[in-house]
Design a protein around this motif. Structure first.
Motif: not given
Length: 443
Positions: A52-55, A66-74
């Protein structure tokens, strides 16, 4: 379905997704997450974080992996579990997900030899794994070490047991039904648009024993309706269902072997052309026995609505047409099933089918210029037809285009008011507007 194809599909997801919650962490915090894997205690599981880093140019905040941060299930519900195969070794898969330039990931990876599990993305975050952002934003992806054309070699008892244990744990944790409308393969994920249909993946493929796996999960195929039920579950005995398919990418015939798949024909005859999925065969040509031609076959544990019966044959509604498969007397090919089906409301001749359930344009803020809308696929539900489904599909879009929440509305979930329901119109799940259909209980 090479690793390069997998990566190319994942690239299309970087313009990520969609109740405004500005509560997500920057990249630095994401890299220091709790290192304990989210697994059942009895499962051999480790935490191996995906990149999870800038390229590239730091000024281009949309380029990262290579993914997105979230706060599921919120930030959106978790409704699905998607099973894949890696097309790579276990170790190489971990390396791919740890390289941000590859821009692809999954929540978990299961090793073939012993069922060992590596968690690489936290459940709360959105992995780039399914080739459909709507499915990504509300699913957990599980990669299984293996090559789909060599399934018998890779899909071991240890792998089945570990994946089933993990699925049971996740389903209980996030209240996911143990059925094939929610426990799906990558091959059941719909395209987001008609143009993307031909590029969708087909793993874990025809050699994954779905009936056996669902019995391990706790959702076995058993009769739940009378013998004349119009809703059936396809249920050939895996070891007895010997099929021959062709690896058309390598131009070789695969050995005849046990399979979950049942070939579909345009007429009740093995001499008739195989069913042609209009999303794959845009020129109207016949379906093929290529292992990647998902439209010409239906998988064990999938449901379908019977359109007609003839001695030794059953026709089902499939992608808007009739498709036939062999069902010899005294041979278990289908199991009568009670459940719900969807059919067009009176007066509707063609109901549009969608690969996403996004909000309408008017449901986004007026100053939100990157509205994402759903467009109909090439499939429709015609009057007189019916398909399994009816479960509510959450309407919403998770917008997350950058790594550090620098854009307006970045890392925000936009709920929608239009109600959609799921439908199994063919091999892949899809969605229709609830206002277009009636949901009917079958017995």
């Amino acid at each position: 379905m090479t690793s390069q194809q997998r990566i190319r599909l994942a690239l299309a997801l970087t313009a990520a997704s969609a109740f405004s919650l500005a509560l997500l962490s920057p990249a630095a915090e994401a890299r220091t997450q709790d290192s304990r894997p989210e697994c059942p205690r009895t499962l051999d599981c480790e935490w191996v974080p995906a990149a999870y880093q800038q390229t590239g140019d730091p000024a281009d905040k949309e380029t990262y992996g290579s993914y997105d941060t979230a706060d599921r299930p919120h930030t959106g519900k978790i409704k699905y579990i998607v099973l894949h195969d890696t097309e790579e070794t276990f170790d190489r898969t971990l390396q791919i997900f740890q390289d941000p330039h590859n821009q692809t990931s999954a929540h978990y990876v299961v090793r073939s030899a012993d069922g060992h599990v590596a968690q690489m993305v936290k459940d709360k975050d959105v992995a780039w794994q399914a080739g459909n952002w709507y499915i990504n934003q509300q699913s957990i992806g599980i990669e299984q070490e293996g090559v789909a054309t060599e399934g018998a070699k890779w899909f071991t008892p240890a792998m089945y047991r570990s994946t089933a244990q993990l699925v049971r744990y996740l389903a209980a944790k996030y209240d996911i039904p143990l059925d094939r409308q929610h426990i799906i393969g990558h091959d059941n994920v719909p395209p987001t648009s008609a143009a993307g249909a031909a590029a969708m993946h087909w793993d874990p493929g025809t050699f994954w024993d779905w009936d056996y796996f669902m019995s391990l999960v706790g959702g076995p195929t058993v009769p739940t309706a009378g013998s004349t039920s119009q809703l059936v579950t396809v249920s050939p005995v895996f070891k007895q269902n010997i099929q021959s398919f062709r690896d058309c990418e390598k131009n070789i015939d695969l050995p005849a072997q046990p399979s979950s798949a049942v070939p579909l024909y345009t007429e009740p005859s093995t001499k008739a052309p195989l069913f042609s999925d209009p999303g794959l065969h845009t020129d109207g040509s016949a379906g093929t026995n290529c292992i990647a031609d998902w439209g010409s076959k239906i998988s064990a544990s999938q449901q379908a609505v019977v359109a007609e019966r003839k001695p030794g044959w059953t026709a089902i509604w499939w992608y808007g047409q009739k498709a036939w498969f062999r069902s010899p007397e005294h041979t278990r090919t289908t199991t009568p099933t009670g459940g719900y089906v969807v059919r067009p409301k009176a007066g509707r001749t063609d109901v549009p089918v969608y690969g996403v359930a996004y909000p309408e344009k008017s449901e986004y803020p007026a100053d939100f210029t990157a509205a994402h809308l759903g467009t109909p696929l090439q499939y429709t539900i015609k009057q007189g037809q019916a398909y399994p489904g009816g479960g509510e599909a959450p309407t919403g879009y998770y917008y997350a285009p950058t790594i550090d929440s620098s854009y307006p509305y970045d890392h925000t979930y936009f709920p929608g008011g239009t109600k959609y329901v799921t439908v199994q119109i063919g091999h892949r799940v899809a969605f229709v507007k609830a206002s277009d259909v009636d949901i009917v209980r079958t017995h």
